[in-house]
Design a protein around this motif. Structure first.
Motif, PDB file in Angstrom:
ATOM      1  N   GLU A   1       0.829  -1.203   0.000  1.00  0.00           N
ATOM      2  CA  GLU A   1       0.000   0.000   0.000  1.00  0.00           C
ATOM      3  C   GLU A   1       0.861   1.250   0.000  1.00  0.00           C
TER       4      GLU A   1
ATOM      5  N   ASN B   1       0.901  13.311  -1.081  1.00  0.00           N
ATOM      6  CA  ASN B   1      -0.276  12.466  -0.966  1.00  0.00           C
ATOM      7  C   ASN B   1       0.018  11.434   0.103  1.00  0.00           C
ATOM      8  N   TYR B   2      -0.983  11.165   0.966  1.00  0.00           N
ATOM      9  CA  TYR B   2      -0.782  10.235   2.070  1.00  0.00           C
ATOM     10  C   TYR B   2      -1.866   9.158   2.081  1.00  0.00           C
ATOM     11  N   GLY B   3      -1.488   7.979   2.524  1.00  0.00           N
ATOM     12  CA  GLY B   3      -2.478   6.962   2.784  1.00  0.00           C
ATOM     13  C   GLY B   3      -3.317   7.359   3.989  1.00  0.00           C
ATOM     14  N   ASP B   4      -4.567   6.960   3.987  1.00  0.00           N
ATOM     15  CA  ASP B   4      -5.480   7.378   5.047  1.00  0.00           C
ATOM     16  C   ASP B   4      -4.997   6.968   6.440  1.00  0.00           C
ATOM     17  N   SER B   5      -4.372   5.817   6.546  1.00  0.00           N
ATOM     18  CA  SER B   5      -3.997   5.297   7.858  1.00  0.00           C
ATOM     19  C   SER B   5      -2.819   6.033   8.492  1.00  0.00           C
TER      20      SER B   5
ATOM     21  N   LYS C   1      -2.209   9.557   7.785  1.00  0.00           N
ATOM     22  CA  LYS C   1      -2.417  11.012   7.782  1.00  0.00           C
ATOM     23  C   LYS C   1      -2.376  11.565   9.193  1.00  0.00           C
TER      24      LYS C   1
ATOM     25  N   ASP D   1       1.573  -0.463  12.022  1.00  0.00           N
ATOM     26  CA  ASP D   1       2.513   0.131  11.070  1.00  0.00           C
ATOM     27  C   ASP D   1       3.658  -0.826  10.753  1.00  0.00           C
TER      28      ASP D   1
END
Length: 122
Positions: free
Chosen positions: A46, A58-62, A64, A89
């Protein structure tokens, strides 16, 4: 051919921080897009965060609000500051890069590092 070298992985406890770095071997590649991905055991790879040479991110939702991506354009080096780490993580973190800005938009990168392990214990 661009070879990416990651560093900074390790084992920490939940709530602690780590900083990952990734740089190409050599210079002068002009990597317009750079990113971090991760893959945990049994899960798909991911996107964690991405950044262009113009500073778009841009960041992954988990991640942010906890992780910050940055880069040194002169050295084509990308960093990932990871704060408030959680056991979820835990993964192998891969650096990715591309000469085109389109890679940032399409999430498709030509160059990949070997990965660095991040382990977060509870």
């Amino acid at each position: 051919q661009v070879q990416l070298v990651e560093s900074g992985g390790g084992m920490v406890q939940a709530g602690e921080s780590l900083r990952l770095s990734c740089a190409p071997s050599g210079s002068g590649f002009s990597l317009k897009s750079m990113a971090w991905y991760r893959q945990a055991p049994g899960k798909q790879r991911e996107l964690v965060a991405a950044i262009t040479s113009g500073g778009h991110t841009n960041y992954g939702d988990s991640v942010k609000g906890r992780f910050t991506i940055s880069r040194d354009d002169a050295k084509d080096t990308v960093f990932l500051e990871m704060n408030s780490l959680k056991p979820e993580d835990t993964a192998v973190y891969y650096c990715a890069a591309d000469r085109l800005v389109a890679a940032f938009v399409l999430n498709e990168y030509d160059y990949w590092g070997q990965g660095t392990q991040v382990t977060v214990s509870s």
